[in-house]
Design a protein around this motif. Structure first.
Motif, PDB file in Angstrom:
ATOM      1  N   LEU A 167       0.899  -1.265  -0.071  1.00 27.39           N
ATOM      2  CA  LEU A 167       0.040   0.094   0.026  1.00 27.39           C
ATOM      3  C   LEU A 167       0.664   1.341  -0.004  1.00 27.39           C
ATOM      4  N   GLU A 168       2.005   1.191  -0.685  1.00 25.23           N
ATOM      5  CA  GLU A 168       2.902   2.418  -0.464  1.00 25.23           C
ATOM      6  C   GLU A 168       2.274   3.398  -1.278  1.00 25.23           C
ATOM      7  N   GLY A 169       2.330   4.616  -0.724  1.00 27.86           N
ATOM      8  CA  GLY A 169       1.568   5.879  -1.254  1.00 27.86           C
ATOM      9  C   GLY A 169       0.307   5.900  -1.206  1.00 27.86           C
ATOM     10  N   ALA A 170      -0.461   4.883  -0.670  1.00 27.15           N
ATOM     11  CA  ALA A 170      -2.126   4.927  -0.794  1.00 27.15           C
ATOM     12  C   ALA A 170      -2.461   5.930   0.444  1.00 27.15           C
ATOM     13  N   THR A 171      -3.628   6.508   0.016  1.00 27.08           N
ATOM     14  CA  THR A 171      -4.179   7.468   1.315  1.00 27.08           C
ATOM     15  C   THR A 171      -5.644   7.314   1.369  1.00 27.08           C
ATOM     16  N   ASN A 172      -6.178   7.965   2.407  1.00 26.39           N
ATOM     17  CA  ASN A 172      -7.921   7.675   2.706  1.00 26.39           C
ATOM     18  C   ASN A 172      -8.275   6.153   2.774  1.00 26.39           C
ATOM     19  N   PHE A 173      -7.207   5.537   3.631  1.00 28.28           N
ATOM     20  CA  PHE A 173      -7.919   4.236   3.983  1.00 28.28           C
ATOM     21  C   PHE A 173      -8.869   4.027   4.812  1.00 28.28           C
ATOM     22  N   PHE A 207     -16.717  -3.067  13.522  1.00 31.47           N
ATOM     23  CA  PHE A 207     -15.457  -2.643  13.656  1.00 31.47           C
ATOM     24  C   PHE A 207     -15.133  -1.787  12.448  1.00 31.47           C
ATOM     25  N   GLU A 208     -14.282  -0.447  12.765  1.00 28.26           N
ATOM     26  CA  GLU A 208     -13.963   0.245  11.658  1.00 28.26           C
ATOM     27  C   GLU A 208     -12.744   0.877  12.004  1.00 28.26           C
ATOM     28  N   THR A 209     -11.822   1.019  10.778  1.00 27.21           N
ATOM     29  CA  THR A 209     -10.535   1.784  11.225  1.00 27.21           C
ATOM     30  C   THR A 209     -10.152   2.418   9.916  1.00 27.21           C
ATOM     31  N   ASN A 210      -9.171   3.499  10.132  1.00 29.37           N
ATOM     32  CA  ASN A 210      -8.489   4.041   9.153  1.00 29.37           C
ATOM     33  C   ASN A 210      -6.755   3.713   9.084  1.00 29.37           C
ATOM     34  N   ASP A 211      -6.359   2.742   9.763  1.00 28.51           N
ATOM     35  CA  ASP A 211      -5.318   2.459   9.742  1.00 28.51           C
ATOM     36  C   ASP A 211      -5.155   1.060   9.117  1.00 28.51           C
ATOM     37  N   PHE A 217      -9.468   2.764  -0.414  1.00 25.76           N
ATOM     38  CA  PHE A 217      -8.485   3.723  -0.278  1.00 25.76           C
ATOM     39  C   PHE A 217      -7.993   4.297  -1.661  1.00 25.76           C
ATOM     40  N   THR A 218      -7.533   5.282  -1.723  1.00 29.97           N
ATOM     41  CA  THR A 218      -6.937   6.338  -3.033  1.00 29.97           C
ATOM     42  C   THR A 218      -5.561   5.705  -3.249  1.00 29.97           C
ATOM     43  N   GLY A 219      -5.386   5.234  -4.552  1.00 25.31           N
ATOM     44  CA  GLY A 219      -3.893   4.744  -4.810  1.00 25.31           C
ATOM     45  C   GLY A 219      -2.979   6.026  -4.903  1.00 25.31           C
ATOM     46  N   PRO A 220      -1.612   5.957  -5.228  1.00 25.92           N
ATOM     47  CA  PRO A 220      -0.756   6.919  -5.289  1.00 25.92           C
ATOM     48  C   PRO A 220      -1.031   7.876  -6.554  1.00 25.92           C
ATOM     49  N   ARG A 221      -1.769   7.553  -7.603  1.00 25.97           N
ATOM     50  CA  ARG A 221      -2.011   8.426  -8.556  1.00 25.97           C
ATOM     51  C   ARG A 221      -3.513   8.894  -8.545  1.00 25.97           C
TER      52      ARG A 221
END
Length: 751
Positions: free
Chosen positions: A683-689, A702-706, A733-737
């Motif tokens: 998941l390198e560079g991913a955001t909004n997990f 259960f819910e998490t952003n990590d 999640f949102t990918g690096p691009r």
């Protein structure tokens, strides 16, 4: 004794509470009162009051004139303002503007005078005493020049009906015209100040005194008293005359001795020449006598003369002439004895007579044309004048001096080599009847100039030029001559750059034509030695194939002059390699970062790669591992044995990829094995997990952003253990691009 007035009003004192107090009263500039007997002891009284129409913050005409009638013999010591014989309030009947005088050749300043008219009837029984009918008002115009404290000086306008006038039912004389409201300084004054008497009695005119009346008090209760600005009603006689500024001003010299103001006692003709600017109080009296020589009446008209500067509208002007400090028009004619005069005088509509006169051979010669053409007999100096409207106030004169000189004629020739660039020799051929030319002024048509008589000039560039010579002789006579020249020689030497070229194919070469003189008007042909040609002055040409080339330049001028030059083996074009390479994989990524490059160039013996990440290689087909994702500019430079190089650049995009996997079951029984539900991957560079786990009723357990935070089988990882069963899992999640990823799975809880 019965007293009757056709208009009856309460005594004016009772109106004091109704009047606006404090208004500036500085506005009066004159007035006159006359009477007419209507029969049966009835009289019509006419009062005319004059005010400054341009006065600001000043009182208007009184809506009602407070009139008093006193019955006495000039000194009514037994009567007072409170006990007049009769009093009345005469209404203002009309307000008109006094017409400005017509000055046909002068422009006077803007002055305005208004006339207020009051008229009423009185029934006055015959009496051995005089009747004095009076109106008083303060104050006069503050700008008056010939009296003391004009802003605090009032006016009394009255008429006296004497016992003699009562006995014969006499009417007073009435002035025919109002004096001019503007007098132009320095202009002679001539005004008919005569009056008309209904009975035809003898009238005698004189300059006399104006009368003061009222004071400068503007506040209640003094406003309507004899010391107030508006006595209501007027106070009894005798009335004080105004105080002139002595010794220069007096009733008989109201405009000063320089003006020499006089009035003919028999005709009423008022004459003089006012000199000093200003505003002046003037009074004219007309005395009326019967056939026995008895004085029946005296009528005084009080008015203001405004003496102002007036601009002349008629002026003699001679066009196309120099004006000297002495205002003399000087016209110079060289070689032509006939002078065409231009008359630019103004205002032409006021000019009735115009006369040109010159002294020729001791005799005066005159012309009455507006713009004459006058032929003078010989060279020389002639003096004359242009006279407009002679012997009138609207006249003007222009002094003229005509200088007739011998002719002067500019002329020249030139010599130059038509086809060879070089100097042009100019030769002066000008002549002057004076025998002496003093100045030569040359302009060569391209910005160059000279003051020599026979200059030599080299044109820096070709063209069609208008060289012009202006010559001046000892009399300042001038003449100008222009003789066109076609200057189109070919260059003596054709010079181009580069003078030699050795380079790699393809060779883009700018050929700079440094030859002079040339221009766009020339026909220029280039032959580049490989079959290519061009016709511009300085072309750019591309040699595609290797080889050695000879260049030829041919130049033909607009007048047919020709030259050419061949530059042998001027251009050497060396062979060049062609860069080329490919690579695999075509879409490398962080998961597959190793890229293999394959050389596809031709004619190369050396290679150089720059991978765009700070590392290089000189192998023909290298392998390179990119340590980070991103777009890289990979450059291949190849070298031919001739030393020529070629370059190819390609963009390689190292894609950042993600990998993510979700398990389908776990056993949260605290035995240390598979106790946590957790996804795995890259998941390198991913955001909004975001991971959400819900039970079959849709309740979130259960819910998490990590992405590294797992579920331990308890509700929200802190409550009671959830029962065994199947739970739905959603991961986004949102990918690096910026790509959006979504994973769904079923997680089975087993204990």
């Amino acid at each position: 004794m019965a007293i009757h007035a056709s208009v009856r009003y309460p005594v004016a004192f009772v109106l004091s509470l109704l009047l606006p107090l404090g208004l500036q009263a500085k506005h009066i500039i004159g007035g006159v009162m006359t009477y007419a007997c209507l029969g049966n002891d009835t009289y019509e009284i006419t009062l005319k009051v004059y005010r400054d129409g341009n006065c600001t913050d000043c009182a208007e005409f009184d809506a009602q004139a407070f009139i008093a009638v006193y019955n006495c013999s000039g000194n009514c010591s037994g009567e007072s303002q409170a006990t007049p014989f009769v009093s009345l309030n005469a209404p203002l009947l009309d307000v008109t503007s006094v017409e400005r005088p017509d000055y046909p050749c002068l422009i006077p300043p803007n002055v305005s005078v208004e006339e207020g008219l009051y008229r009423f009837e009185l029934q006055l029984p015959q009496s051995p005493e005089s009747y004095f009918i009076a109106y008083q008002r303060c104050c006069r115009n503050v700008t008056i020049s010939n009296i003391i404290a004009p802003g605090d000086t009032g006016s009394t306008f009255f008429t006296e009906i004497t016992p003699e006038a009562q006995q014969v039912c006499n009417s007073s004389p009435v002035f025919n015209e109002f004096p001019p409201i503007i007098i132009c300084a320095g202009a002679p004054l001539e005004f008919d100040h005569s009056a008309t008497d209904p009975e035809g009695h003898q009238l005698v005119y004189s300059l006399c005194s104006s009368y003061d009346g009222g004071g400068n008090l503007l506040t209640d209760p003094l406003y309507l008293t004899c010391d107030g600005a508006r006595p209501g009603p007027a106070c009894p006689p005798p009335y004080n005359t105004i105080n002139f500024l002595g010794p220069n001003f007096s009733p008989t010299q109201p405009m000063g001795p320089q003006a020499n103001l006089q009035i003919d006692p028999n005709t009423g003709l008022l004459t003089g020449t006012p000199i000093n600017l200003g505003q002046y109080v003037v009074a004219v009296c007309v005395q009326e006598y019967d056939s026995a020589g008895n004085l029946l009446s005296t009528t005084t008209r009080d008015f203001q003369f405004n003496v102002a500067p007036c601009d002349p509208t008629v002026e003699a002007v001679v066009g196309s002439a120099e004006i000297t400090e002495d205002q003399e028009y000087v016209i110079v004619s060289c070689g032509d004895n006939t002078v065409n005069f231009r008359n630019e005088s103004f205002q032409e509509s006021f000019i009735d007579v115009y006369n040109w006169s010159f002294m020729v051979d001791g005799q005066e010669v005159s012309f009455d044309e507006w713009e004459p053409a006058i032929n003078f007999p010989d060279t020389g100096t002639y003096f004359g004048n242009l006279i407009l409207n002679p012997n009138t106030l609207c006249g003007d004169t222009a002094d003229i001096r005509v200088e007739i000189y011998p002719s002067i004629e500019a002329d020249f020739s030139f010599e130059y080599d038509t086809c060879t660039a070089g100097p042009t020799v100019f030769t002066d051929a000008s002549v002057s009847g004076s025998g002496q030319i003093t100045d030569w002024s040359w302009t060569f048509g391209d910005g160059g100039a000279s003051s020599e008589q026979n200059p030599v000039y080299t044109y820096p560039s070709p063209g069609s030029f208008p060289p012009t010579l202006t010559v001046t002789d000892i009399n300042d006579c001038q003449d100008t001559y222009t003789l066109p020249i076609e200057y189109f020689p070919v260059p003596e030497l054709i010079v181009i750059a580069p003078s030699e070229f050795i380079g790699c194919a393809p060779a883009d070469i700018f050929f700079n034509n440094l030859s002079t003189p040339i221009s766009e008007a020339y026909n220029i042909t280039w032959d580049f030695g490989d079959g290519g040609t061009d016709t511009t002055i300085s072309p750019t040409y591309t040699y595609e194939a290797p080889g050695t080339y000879t260049v030829t330049v041919d130049i033909v001028s607009p007048v047919g002059c020709q030259t050419d030059t061949t530059f042998g083996n001027l251009i050497t074009v060396l062979p060049s390699p062609v860069a080329g390479f490919s690579f695999t994989p075509s879409r490398p990524s962080n998961l597959e970062p190793l890229v293999s490059f394959f050389d596809e160039s031709t004619g190369a013996t050396r290679w150089s790669y720059d991978f765009g990440d700070g590392r290089q290689s000189v192998e023909p087909s290298p392998t390179h591992e990119f340590r980070d994702t991103g777009v890289y500019e990979v450059r291949q430079i190849v070298t031919h044995p001739s030393g020529c190089q070629d370059t190819l650049v390609q963009l390689i995009d190292v894609i950042p990829q993600v990998r993510y996997f979700l398990p389908n079951a776990f056993t949260p029984n605290q035995d240390g094995l598979n106790d946590e539900y957790l996804g795995a991957g890259v998941l390198e560079g991913a955001t909004n997990f975001r991971m959400v786990i819900v039970n079959r009723w849709g309740e979130t357990v259960f819910e998490t952003n990590d992405p590294f935070d797992g579920w331990n089988g308890r509700k929200s990882n802190a409550g009671d253990f959830v029962p065994n069963g199947v739970y739905m899992v959603l991961v986004t999640f949102t990918g690096p691009r910026g790509d959006e990823y979504e994973y769904k799975s079923a997680a089975t809880v087993i204990r």
